[in-house]
Scaffold this motif. Structure first.
Motif, PDB file in Angstrom:
ATOM      1  N   ASP A  47       0.797  -1.231   0.000  1.00  0.00           N
ATOM      2  CA  ASP A  47       0.000   0.000   0.000  1.00  0.00           C
ATOM      3  C   ASP A  47       0.829   1.281   0.000  1.00  0.00           C
ATOM      4  N   PHE A  48       2.097   1.218  -0.423  1.00  0.00           N
ATOM      5  CA  PHE A  48       2.902   2.441  -0.477  1.00  0.00           C
ATOM      6  C   PHE A  48       2.612   3.235  -1.749  1.00  0.00           C
ATOM      7  N   ASP A  49       2.835   4.565  -1.675  1.00  0.00           N
ATOM      8  CA  ASP A  49       2.824   5.414  -2.873  1.00  0.00           C
ATOM      9  C   ASP A  49       4.206   5.397  -3.515  1.00  0.00           C
ATOM     10  N   TRP A  50       5.254   5.454  -2.669  1.00  0.00           N
ATOM     11  CA  TRP A  50       6.621   5.283  -3.152  1.00  0.00           C
ATOM     12  C   TRP A  50       7.477   4.640  -2.063  1.00  0.00           C
ATOM     13  N   ARG A  51       8.553   4.015  -2.533  1.00  0.00           N
ATOM     14  CA  ARG A  51       9.429   3.302  -1.597  1.00  0.00           C
ATOM     15  C   ARG A  51      10.842   3.263  -2.166  1.00  0.00           C
ATOM     16  N   VAL A  52      11.830   3.530  -1.314  1.00  0.00           N
ATOM     17  CA  VAL A  52      13.248   3.451  -1.686  1.00  0.00           C
ATOM     18  C   VAL A  52      13.910   2.462  -0.746  1.00  0.00           C
ATOM     19  N   SER A  53      14.599   1.473  -1.310  1.00  0.00           N
ATOM     20  CA  SER A  53      15.184   0.429  -0.476  1.00  0.00           C
ATOM     21  C   SER A  53      16.445  -0.121  -1.118  1.00  0.00           C
ATOM     22  N   MET A  54      17.199  -0.882  -0.325  1.00  0.00           N
ATOM     23  CA  MET A  54      18.360  -1.622  -0.805  1.00  0.00           C
ATOM     24  C   MET A  54      18.127  -3.089  -0.487  1.00  0.00           C
ATOM     25  N   ALA A  55      18.653  -3.982  -1.323  1.00  0.00           N
ATOM     26  CA  ALA A  55      18.503  -5.408  -1.058  1.00  0.00           C
ATOM     27  C   ALA A  55      19.823  -6.117  -1.324  1.00  0.00           C
ATOM     28  N   ARG A  56      20.134  -7.077  -0.497  1.00  0.00           N
ATOM     29  CA  ARG A  56      21.277  -7.958  -0.709  1.00  0.00           C
ATOM     30  C   ARG A  56      20.757  -9.185  -1.446  1.00  0.00           C
ATOM     31  N   VAL A  57      21.268  -9.418  -2.641  1.00  0.00           N
ATOM     32  CA  VAL A  57      20.843 -10.559  -3.453  1.00  0.00           C
ATOM     33  C   VAL A  57      21.957 -11.595  -3.387  1.00  0.00           C
ATOM     34  N   GLU A  58      21.680 -12.709  -2.703  1.00  0.00           N
ATOM     35  CA  GLU A  58      22.704 -13.723  -2.452  1.00  0.00           C
ATOM     36  C   GLU A  58      22.720 -14.829  -3.496  1.00  0.00           C
ATOM     37  N   SER A  59      21.604 -15.000  -4.220  1.00  0.00           N
ATOM     38  CA  SER A  59      21.539 -16.081  -5.203  1.00  0.00           C
ATOM     39  C   SER A  59      20.604 -15.690  -6.333  1.00  0.00           C
ATOM     40  N   SER A  60      20.763 -16.347  -7.464  1.00  0.00           N
ATOM     41  CA  SER A  60      19.881 -16.104  -8.601  1.00  0.00           C
ATOM     42  C   SER A  60      18.474 -16.582  -8.271  1.00  0.00           C
ATOM     43  N   GLY A  61      17.472 -15.964  -8.908  1.00  0.00           N
ATOM     44  CA  GLY A  61      16.105 -16.398  -8.660  1.00  0.00           C
ATOM     45  C   GLY A  61      15.108 -15.319  -9.006  1.00  0.00           C
ATOM     46  N   PRO A  62      13.834 -15.550  -8.674  1.00  0.00           N
ATOM     47  CA  PRO A  62      12.768 -14.609  -9.042  1.00  0.00           C
ATOM     48  C   PRO A  62      12.768 -13.345  -8.189  1.00  0.00           C
ATOM     49  N   PHE A  63      12.326 -12.246  -8.785  1.00  0.00           N
ATOM     50  CA  PHE A  63      12.088 -11.004  -8.060  1.00  0.00           C
ATOM     51  C   PHE A  63      10.652 -11.020  -7.531  1.00  0.00           C
ATOM     52  N   SER A  64      10.430 -10.285  -6.442  1.00  0.00           N
ATOM     53  CA  SER A  64       9.065 -10.060  -5.966  1.00  0.00           C
ATOM     54  C   SER A  64       8.311  -9.237  -7.003  1.00  0.00           C
ATOM     55  N   GLN A  65       7.007  -9.502  -7.138  1.00  0.00           N
ATOM     56  CA  GLN A  65       6.171  -8.718  -8.040  1.00  0.00           C
ATOM     57  C   GLN A  65       5.315  -7.750  -7.232  1.00  0.00           C
ATOM     58  N   PHE A  66       5.142  -6.551  -7.768  1.00  0.00           N
ATOM     59  CA  PHE A  66       4.361  -5.503  -7.110  1.00  0.00           C
ATOM     60  C   PHE A  66       3.351  -4.970  -8.115  1.00  0.00           C
ATOM     61  N   ALA A  67       2.071  -5.261  -7.887  1.00  0.00           N
ATOM     62  CA  ALA A  67       1.016  -4.836  -8.817  1.00  0.00           C
ATOM     63  C   ALA A  67       0.927  -3.317  -8.882  1.00  0.00           C
ATOM     64  N   GLY A  68       0.895  -2.771 -10.106  1.00  0.00           N
ATOM     65  CA  GLY A  68       0.694  -1.344 -10.302  1.00  0.00           C
ATOM     66  C   GLY A  68       1.894  -0.480  -9.965  1.00  0.00           C
ATOM     67  N   ILE A  69       3.085  -1.064  -9.892  1.00  0.00           N
ATOM     68  CA  ILE A  69       4.285  -0.340  -9.459  1.00  0.00           C
ATOM     69  C   ILE A  69       5.306  -0.268 -10.595  1.00  0.00           C
ATOM     70  N   ASP A  70       5.934   0.894 -10.739  1.00  0.00           N
ATOM     71  CA  ASP A  70       7.085   1.057 -11.622  1.00  0.00           C
ATOM     72  C   ASP A  70       8.347   1.054 -10.765  1.00  0.00           C
ATOM     73  N   ARG A  71       9.422   0.479 -11.304  1.00  0.00           N
ATOM     74  CA  ARG A  71      10.614   0.223 -10.497  1.00  0.00           C
ATOM     75  C   ARG A  71      11.866   0.626 -11.263  1.00  0.00           C
ATOM     76  N   THR A  72      12.837   1.221 -10.579  1.00  0.00           N
ATOM     77  CA  THR A  72      14.162   1.467 -11.136  1.00  0.00           C
ATOM     78  C   THR A  72      15.177   0.763 -10.254  1.00  0.00           C
TER      79      THR A  72
END
Length: 195
Positions: free
Chosen positions: A35-60
């Motif tokens: 339910d956010f309007d906008w969000r800025v975050s960092m993530a540690r990606v340890e292995s290959s795999g799927p990204f989370s999906q967010f309905a109605g969201i644009d991402r950079t």
């Protein structure tokens, strides 16, 4: 103007449970992953795999640390991203998976709700004072490395991974590096009719 210190960021599981994300800022304050309007975050990606999906969201997405990743996004050709390539924007509701190029990475994610907000992200490497343009909405300056100061009524200093969060100001923000610094400038604004 607020300073968000790296030590105070909030960590939480990814939406799909596959890792941990570090939330830098979210609007409205306290909003969850659905339910956010906008969000800025960092993530540690340890292995290959799927990204989370967010309905109605644009991402950079930008790679902050590590060798990089190859994104496979439904409807797009594969895209390789590392610390020096252009930032990549894509719909966060598209099926997306990532393959690590040479081990774990840390990435920066900027997400806005498509029906209400829009955003841009700019990477700057500076070694001399620079004025950063601000505009209607919210501007965040993430100091990836180095140390910077921003003159103000009470001068502000940012260290590695600290963020300055500014609302609309009539003039730009003067940023002075102690030595070379890498910054990410994130500009977020409401779509006309939603402000």
């Amino acid at each position: 103007m607020r300073i968000l210190r790296a030590a105070e960021y909030r960590s939480m599981p990814w939406k799909n449970g596959g890792g941990v994300t570090t939330e830098i800022a979210v609007s409205p304050p306290g909003a969850g992953l659905d339910d956010f309007d906008w969000r800025v975050s960092m993530a540690r990606v340890e292995s290959s795999g799927p990204f989370s999906q967010f309905a109605g969201i644009d991402r950079t997405l930008a790679v902050l640390e590590g060798e990089g990743i190859v994104l496979e996004i439904a409807g797009y050709p594969p895209r390789s991203i590392n610390r020096t390539t252009a930032l990549f924007s894509f719909p966060a509701d598209a099926q997306t998976s990532a393959a690590l190029i040479g081990g774990p990475i840390t990435d920066l994610n900027v997400m806005t709700r498509r029906s209400r907000m829009t955003h841009s992200v700019e990477r700057l490497v500076i070694s001399a004072p620079v004025e950063i343009r601000t505009e209607a909405g919210t501007t965040l300056i993430l100091c990836l490395d180095g140390d910077i100061s921003v003159p103000a009524a009470e001068p502000v200093r940012l260290g590695p991974l600290d963020t300055l969060l500014s609302g609309p100001v009539s003039t730009g923000l003067l940023v002075q590096p102690a030595h070379e610094a890498t910054l990410y400038v994130i500009r977020i604004r409401a779509i006309a009719g939603n402000d």
